[in-house]
Design a protein around this motif. Structure first.
Motif, PDB file in Angstrom:
ATOM      1  N   ASP A 121       1.340  -1.414   0.417  1.00 38.59           N
ATOM      2  CA  ASP A 121      -0.165   0.360   0.189  1.00 38.59           C
ATOM      3  C   ASP A 121       1.176   1.172   0.295  1.00 38.59           C
ATOM      4  OD1 ASP A 121      -2.462  -1.597   0.300  1.00 38.59           O
ATOM      5  OD2 ASP A 121      -2.635  -1.540   2.434  1.00 38.59           O
ATOM      6  N   GLU A 122       1.611   1.343   0.730  1.00 37.16           N
ATOM      7  CA  GLU A 122       2.734   2.632   0.872  1.00 37.16           C
ATOM      8  C   GLU A 122       3.685   3.186  -0.918  1.00 37.16           C
ATOM      9  OE1 GLU A 122       4.800   2.704   4.622  1.00 37.16           O
ATOM     10  OE2 GLU A 122       3.006   2.681   5.959  1.00 37.16           O
ATOM     11  N   VAL A 123       4.219   0.984  -1.012  1.00 35.07           N
ATOM     12  CA  VAL A 123       5.498   1.750  -1.910  1.00 35.07           C
ATOM     13  C   VAL A 123       5.212   1.204  -2.815  1.00 35.07           C
ATOM     14  CG1 VAL A 123       7.988   0.849  -2.673  1.00 35.07           C
ATOM     15  CG2 VAL A 123       6.932   1.172  -0.521  1.00 35.07           C
ATOM     16  N   LEU A 124       4.817  -0.172  -3.526  1.00 37.30           N
ATOM     17  CA  LEU A 124       3.964  -0.683  -5.023  1.00 37.30           C
ATOM     18  C   LEU A 124       3.526   0.128  -5.760  1.00 37.30           C
ATOM     19  CD1 LEU A 124       4.889  -2.640  -6.871  1.00 37.30           C
ATOM     20  CD2 LEU A 124       3.580  -4.590  -6.220  1.00 37.30           C
ATOM     21  N   CYS A 125       2.328   0.321  -4.443  1.00 31.67           N
ATOM     22  CA  CYS A 125       1.242   0.910  -4.789  1.00 31.67           C
ATOM     23  C   CYS A 125       1.279   2.440  -5.697  1.00 31.67           C
ATOM     24  CB  CYS A 125       0.077   1.372  -3.925  1.00 31.67           C
ATOM     25  SG  CYS A 125      -1.645   2.072  -4.716  1.00 31.67           S
ATOM     26  N   ASN A 126       2.007   3.548  -4.772  1.00 25.56           N
ATOM     27  CA  ASN A 126       2.663   4.666  -5.203  1.00 25.56           C
ATOM     28  C   ASN A 126       3.198   5.149  -6.722  1.00 25.56           C
ATOM     29  OD1 ASN A 126       1.524   5.829  -3.258  1.00 25.56           O
ATOM     30  ND2 ASN A 126       3.334   5.794  -1.433  1.00 25.56           N
ATOM     31  N   PHE A 127       4.311   3.673  -6.922  1.00 27.67           N
ATOM     32  CA  PHE A 127       4.641   3.396  -8.116  1.00 27.67           C
ATOM     33  C   PHE A 127       4.333   2.683  -9.402  1.00 27.67           C
ATOM     34  CE2 PHE A 127       8.916   1.693  -6.362  1.00 27.67           C
ATOM     35  CZ  PHE A 127       9.389   2.893  -5.861  1.00 27.67           C
ATOM     36  N   TRP A 128       2.629   3.118  -9.259  1.00 25.16           N
ATOM     37  CA  TRP A 128       1.995   1.998 -10.103  1.00 25.16           C
ATOM     38  C   TRP A 128       1.358   3.816 -10.284  1.00 25.16           C
ATOM     39  CZ3 TRP A 128       0.257  -0.866 -14.143  1.00 25.16           C
ATOM     40  CH2 TRP A 128      -0.572  -0.442 -13.706  1.00 25.16           C
ATOM     41  N   ARG A 129       0.800   4.656  -9.243  1.00 25.60           N
ATOM     42  CA  ARG A 129      -0.024   5.437  -9.524  1.00 25.60           C
ATOM     43  C   ARG A 129       0.816   6.558 -10.230  1.00 25.60           C
ATOM     44  NH1 ARG A 129      -2.086   6.269  -3.654  1.00 25.60           N
ATOM     45  NH2 ARG A 129      -3.134   4.546  -3.036  1.00 25.60           N
ATOM     46  N   ARG A 130       2.177   6.125 -10.050  1.00 25.56           N
ATOM     47  CA  ARG A 130       2.822   7.413 -10.461  1.00 25.56           C
ATOM     48  C   ARG A 130       2.960   6.580 -11.844  1.00 25.56           C
ATOM     49  NH1 ARG A 130       6.541  11.055  -8.365  1.00 25.56           N
ATOM     50  NH2 ARG A 130       8.343  12.289  -9.845  1.00 25.56           N
ATOM     51  N   TYR A 131       3.306   5.579 -12.103  1.00 29.46           N
ATOM     52  CA  TYR A 131       3.655   5.050 -13.290  1.00 29.46           C
ATOM     53  C   TYR A 131       1.871   5.950 -14.461  1.00 29.46           C
ATOM     54  CZ  TYR A 131       2.530   1.581 -17.903  1.00 29.46           C
ATOM     55  OH  TYR A 131       2.833   1.170 -18.679  1.00 29.46           O
ATOM     56  N   LEU A 132       0.878   5.626 -14.378  1.00 29.85           N
ATOM     57  CA  LEU A 132      -0.546   6.234 -14.250  1.00 29.85           C
ATOM     58  C   LEU A 132      -0.479   7.564 -15.272  1.00 29.85           C
ATOM     59  CD1 LEU A 132      -2.810   3.810 -12.638  1.00 29.85           C
ATOM     60  CD2 LEU A 132      -2.324   3.294 -14.953  1.00 29.85           C
ATOM     61  N   GLN A 133       0.270   7.731 -13.456  1.00 28.73           N
ATOM     62  CA  GLN A 133      -0.055   9.924 -14.412  1.00 28.73           C
ATOM     63  C   GLN A 133       1.227  10.188 -15.520  1.00 28.73           C
ATOM     64  OE1 GLN A 133       2.280  11.876 -11.578  1.00 28.73           O
ATOM     65  NE2 GLN A 133       0.424  13.675 -11.842  1.00 28.73           N
ATOM     66  N   LYS A 134       2.178   9.121 -15.688  1.00 26.78           N
ATOM     67  CA  LYS A 134       3.590   9.401 -16.187  1.00 26.78           C
ATOM     68  C   LYS A 134       3.286   9.054 -17.907  1.00 26.78           C
ATOM     69  CE  LYS A 134       6.524  11.551 -14.426  1.00 26.78           C
ATOM     70  NZ  LYS A 134       7.894  12.215 -15.142  1.00 26.78           N
ATOM     71  N   SER A 135       1.998   7.350 -17.530  1.00 25.92           N
ATOM     72  CA  SER A 135       2.160   7.330 -19.131  1.00 25.92           C
ATOM     73  C   SER A 135       0.624   8.221 -19.638  1.00 25.92           C
ATOM     74  CB  SER A 135       2.312   5.767 -18.980  1.00 25.92           C
ATOM     75  OG  SER A 135       0.471   4.961 -18.206  1.00 25.92           O
ATOM     76  N   LYS A 136       0.223   8.564 -18.829  1.00 30.16           N
ATOM     77  CA  LYS A 136      -1.462   8.862 -19.201  1.00 30.16           C
ATOM     78  C   LYS A 136      -2.507   8.525 -19.126  1.00 30.16           C
ATOM     79  CE  LYS A 136       1.064  13.474 -21.584  1.00 30.16           C
ATOM     80  NZ  LYS A 136       1.192  14.353 -22.190  1.00 30.16           N
ATOM     81  N   GLN A 137      -2.150   6.930 -18.393  1.00 34.01           N
ATOM     82  CA  GLN A 137      -3.454   6.161 -18.460  1.00 34.01           C
ATOM     83  C   GLN A 137      -4.401   6.768 -17.070  1.00 34.01           C
ATOM     84  OE1 GLN A 137      -2.717   2.347 -19.319  1.00 34.01           O
ATOM     85  NE2 GLN A 137      -0.252   2.666 -19.275  1.00 34.01           N
ATOM     86  N   ALA A 138      -4.307   7.725 -16.123  1.00 37.73           N
ATOM     87  CA  ALA A 138      -4.827   8.397 -14.938  1.00 37.73           C
ATOM     88  C   ALA A 138      -4.151   9.283 -14.263  1.00 37.73           C
ATOM     89  CB  ALA A 138      -5.260   7.064 -14.710  1.00 37.73           C
ATOM     90  N   TYR A 139      -5.130   9.809 -13.536  1.00 35.01           N
ATOM     91  CA  TYR A 139      -4.370  11.128 -12.635  1.00 35.01           C
ATOM     92  C   TYR A 139      -4.084  11.643 -13.799  1.00 35.01           C
ATOM     93  CZ  TYR A 139      -4.858   7.460  -9.071  1.00 35.01           C
ATOM     94  OH  TYR A 139      -5.772   6.774  -8.214  1.00 35.01           O
ATOM     95  N   SER A 140      -4.097  11.947 -14.551  1.00 34.11           N
ATOM     96  CA  SER A 140      -4.132  12.951 -16.149  1.00 34.11           C
ATOM     97  C   SER A 140      -5.208  13.054 -16.799  1.00 34.11           C
ATOM     98  CB  SER A 140      -2.891  12.705 -16.913  1.00 34.11           C
ATOM     99  OG  SER A 140      -2.849  13.266 -18.078  1.00 34.11           O
ATOM    100  N   LYS A 141      -5.018  14.966 -17.239  1.00 34.02           N
ATOM    101  CA  LYS A 141      -6.183  15.771 -17.818  1.00 34.02           C
ATOM    102  C   LYS A 141      -5.725  15.170 -19.436  1.00 34.02           C
ATOM    103  CE  LYS A 141      -7.495  20.598 -18.899  1.00 34.02           C
ATOM    104  NZ  LYS A 141      -7.487  22.181 -18.855  1.00 34.02           N
ATOM    105  N   THR A 142      -5.249  15.116 -19.574  1.00 35.08           N
ATOM    106  CA  THR A 142      -5.052  14.108 -21.350  1.00 35.08           C
ATOM    107  C   THR A 142      -4.847  12.814 -21.042  1.00 35.08           C
ATOM    108  OG1 THR A 142      -4.169  16.290 -22.085  1.00 35.08           O
ATOM    109  CG2 THR A 142      -4.286  14.394 -23.302  1.00 35.08           C
ATOM    110  N   LEU A 143      -5.460  12.291 -20.885  1.00 38.61           N
ATOM    111  CA  LEU A 143      -6.034  10.566 -20.929  1.00 38.61           C
ATOM    112  C   LEU A 143      -5.688   9.845 -22.046  1.00 38.61           C
ATOM    113  CD1 LEU A 143      -9.035   9.670 -18.454  1.00 38.61           C
ATOM    114  CD2 LEU A 143      -6.819  10.271 -17.748  1.00 38.61           C
ATOM    115  N   ALA A 144      -4.699   9.068 -21.784  1.00 42.06           N
ATOM    116  CA  ALA A 144      -4.687   8.276 -23.549  1.00 42.06           C
ATOM    117  C   ALA A 144      -4.348   6.401 -23.428  1.00 42.06           C
ATOM    118  CB  ALA A 144      -3.122   8.264 -23.512  1.00 42.06           C
ATOM    119  N   HIS A 145      -6.423   6.252 -23.170  1.00 39.86           N
ATOM    120  CA  HIS A 145      -6.421   4.982 -22.724  1.00 39.86           C
ATOM    121  C   HIS A 145      -6.201   4.364 -24.227  1.00 39.86           C
ATOM    122  CE1 HIS A 145      -7.725   5.489 -18.671  1.00 39.86           C
ATOM    123  NE2 HIS A 145      -8.176   5.961 -19.061  1.00 39.86           N
ATOM    124  N   THR A 146      -6.511   4.915 -25.277  1.00 38.55           N
ATOM    125  CA  THR A 146      -6.557   4.214 -26.267  1.00 38.55           C
ATOM    126  C   THR A 146      -5.755   5.109 -27.162  1.00 38.55           C
ATOM    127  OG1 THR A 146      -8.284   5.398 -27.217  1.00 38.55           O
ATOM    128  CG2 THR A 146      -9.164   2.966 -26.485  1.00 38.55           C
TER     129      THR A 146
END
Length: 551
Positions: A121-146
């Motif tokens: 919950d403190e390490v792996l989950c935060n790494f995953w959230r940061r990846y989703l933000q960097k790849s613009k799949q979540a936590y981003s204004k411009t999402l890149a799902h497709t």
């Protein structure tokens, strides 16, 4: 063949499903091959079906009575539902949600192995959230799902404020745990995406996920797509951040032993997450990951996330070469006195410095292969003591063997030849066991997978035939007791002194290869043989090398 249908009738009408040909179907008592239940009904085609799991078998009902009441209300299982239920299509989900579910299962498996609970919950989950933000799949204004077309962003997600760009601010707004993040994402996507859109229906026909087709296309420049080996890179990076006593070799060994889910992990997906078409190529793997592959992906992932400097590895940490050398000396059944020499080599070469061992992705510093470094240090010490030129170590073993025969009461000297024979036998036996387990490994998933809608029923039929044949051969051979999975251990060999089958060399002495020089001991071997490479003796230097010199 398994039919996806639900019986909605109950009460007295339920008996109508059991009437066919003028008699009740209570004479067929064979258990269902799918669920082992004895609860049969008859379809409109005259075949038996299990009312517990709706599995249709090949057996048909023989009509005994010719009398048939035409005014009797008969209800039966139809060949197919004219209108599919919404549950048959499943959730509308993205590929990143599938990998998030896999990461959750892998993190839970690591916790069962004794890893600190903060890792999930403190390490792996935060790494995953940061990846989703960097790849613009979540936590981003411009999402890149497709990646083949632009996704429309709902008005609720873009009204006024922008998404936070700092990881600390991102964590405050996100769910507090990995499990809550998973449930939040699944619920959000199922509510936000309209089921009436034609584009979603078209995508669901070709792929179970919404972006399965576009995910296999070449990615954009600087984009790091998720894959099954990448999930292990996330786990290893989290273990390295926590400085847990698990190396990459141990992690891959846990994966091969089935203690960490990797192969066929999509079988644990929720029933609403339909795996179809291109999703199979994304989540299905046919081989175990390699060390170099996961290591390189971990390094690339840390650089992609722009992580700060990892916590320092001090002498008290498990990944420090001094501690790792102790572990591998015990694993290799080598004398304990060798650790003093490995510690001297570590100090001489400065391989134990915190600055050298610490991983810093921002400075573009390469990761240290900690287990490879420790094994290399042991090999260097063995070459310092025994030369290992296929001549000196065997001559020394002959001398030590004669001495041990004469002085049986004293502490035995380390016999290199005897140690080699014991280790060779143990390694060959272990390698044979690994090959046998690899040959018996079920590489194909228990769940039938199909790439297109046309071959769905063909795959299901073949799977049913395969299960039937396996059950028939199982009856012929007899019931085999399932082998209980042993708990994983950090050590693969047990060199117990009380074990008479194996010789333990941990307490043997190195006096045969040592000589007293002043107040200290030095090696009898004055050279260090490394092919055409020799140590530089200029001005007392012993860290540089002089090439192309004969020994």
């Amino acid at each position: 063949m398994r039919r996806s249908c639900v019986l909605r009738d109950s009460g007295p009408q339920k008996e109508n499903f059991e009437i066919f040909g003028g008699q009740f179907q209570s004479d067929y008592k064979e258990p269902c091959p799918q669920c082992a239940a004895v609860n049969w009904g008859i379809t409109d085609e005259g075949r038996f079906y299990c009312k517990a799991c709706h599995n249709v078998i090949e057996k048909t009902q023989d009509v005994i009575s010719d009398e048939f009441a035409h005014n009797t209300k008969i209800q039966s299982i139809s060949r197919g539902l004219k209108r599919k239920r919404g549950l048959d299509k499943g959730w509308q989900w993205y590929v990143c949600e599938g990998f998030q579910f896999i990461l959750l299962k892998q993190a839970e498996a690591l916790l069962t192995l004794g890893i600190c609970s903060r890792l999930k919950d403190e390490v792996l989950c935060n790494f995953w959230r940061r990846y989703l933000q960097k790849s613009k799949q979540a936590y981003s204004k411009t999402l890149a799902h497709t990646r083949s077309r632009e996704c429309a962003i709902s008005e609720n997600s873009s009204n006024g404020s922008e998404w936070p760009t700092d990881l600390e601010d991102l964590i405050l707004d996100a769910p507090s745990s990995f499990s809550e993040t998973e449930e939040f994402n699944f619920a959000a996507h199922s509510r936000s995406i309209s089921s009436d859109t034609d584009a979603s229906d078209t995508t669901s026909v070709r792929s179970g996920s919404l972006d399965g087709m576009s995910y296999l296309r070449p990615g954009q420049k600087g984009e790091l797509l998720m894959s099954m080996p990448m999930t292990l890179a996330f786990c290893y990076m989290a273990l390295l951040w926590m400085r847990e006593p698990v190396t990459l070799v141990d992690l891959l060994r846990f994966v091969a032993g089935g203690h960490v889910p990797y192969l066929h992990v999509f079988d644990q997906f929720p029933e609403e997450m339909k795996l179809f078409g291109p999703d199979i190529r994304i989540f299905q793997v046919q081989s175990l990951p390699s060390y170099n592959g996961v290591f390189e992906k971990t390094h690339a992932l840390a650089a992609f996330l722009d992580l700060t400097c990892f916590p320092p590895i001090t002498e008290k940490c498990f990944l420090h070469p001094n501690i790792l050398c102790i572990k591998y000396l015990m694993e290799a059944n080598l004398p304990d006195e060798l650790h003093n020499w490995t510690a001297r080599v570590v100090k001489k070469t400065e391989l134990g410095d915190v600055a050298f061992l610490r991983f810093d992705p921002i400075a573009k510093k390469r990761m240290v292969r900690y287990e490879v470094q420790a094994a290399a240090l042991i090999v260097v010490v063995l070459k310092l003591l025994f030369l290992l030129d296929d001549r000196y170590e065997w001559l020394l073993s002959s001398f030590v063997g004669k001495r041990n025969k004469k002085n049986k009461e004293d502490t035995p000297w380390f016999d290199f030849r005897k140690w080699y024979k014991v280790m060779k036998s143990a390694l060959d036996e272990a390698q044979k066991k690994v090959e046998e387990e690899r040959a018996r490994y079920p590489w194909k998933s228990e769940m039938p997978l199909f790439y297109s809608k046309e071959n769905k029923w063909v795959v299901c039929k073949r799977k049913q035939m395969l299960v039937s044949l396996q059950q028939q051969f199982g009856k012929l051979v007899g019931s085999l007791q399932a082998v209980k999975k042993q708990n994983p251990s950090s050590f693969q060999f047990n060199w117990d002194e009380e074990n008479t089958d194996m010789n333990c060399f941990l307490g043997h002495s190195l006096e045969g290869v040592m000589q007293e020089k002043g107040k200290s001991f030095t090696t009898v071997n004055p050279r260090y043989w490394l092919g055409t490479v020799k140590l530089c003796k200029k001005n007392g230097c012993c860290r540089h090398w002089r090439q192309n010199m004969k020994i």
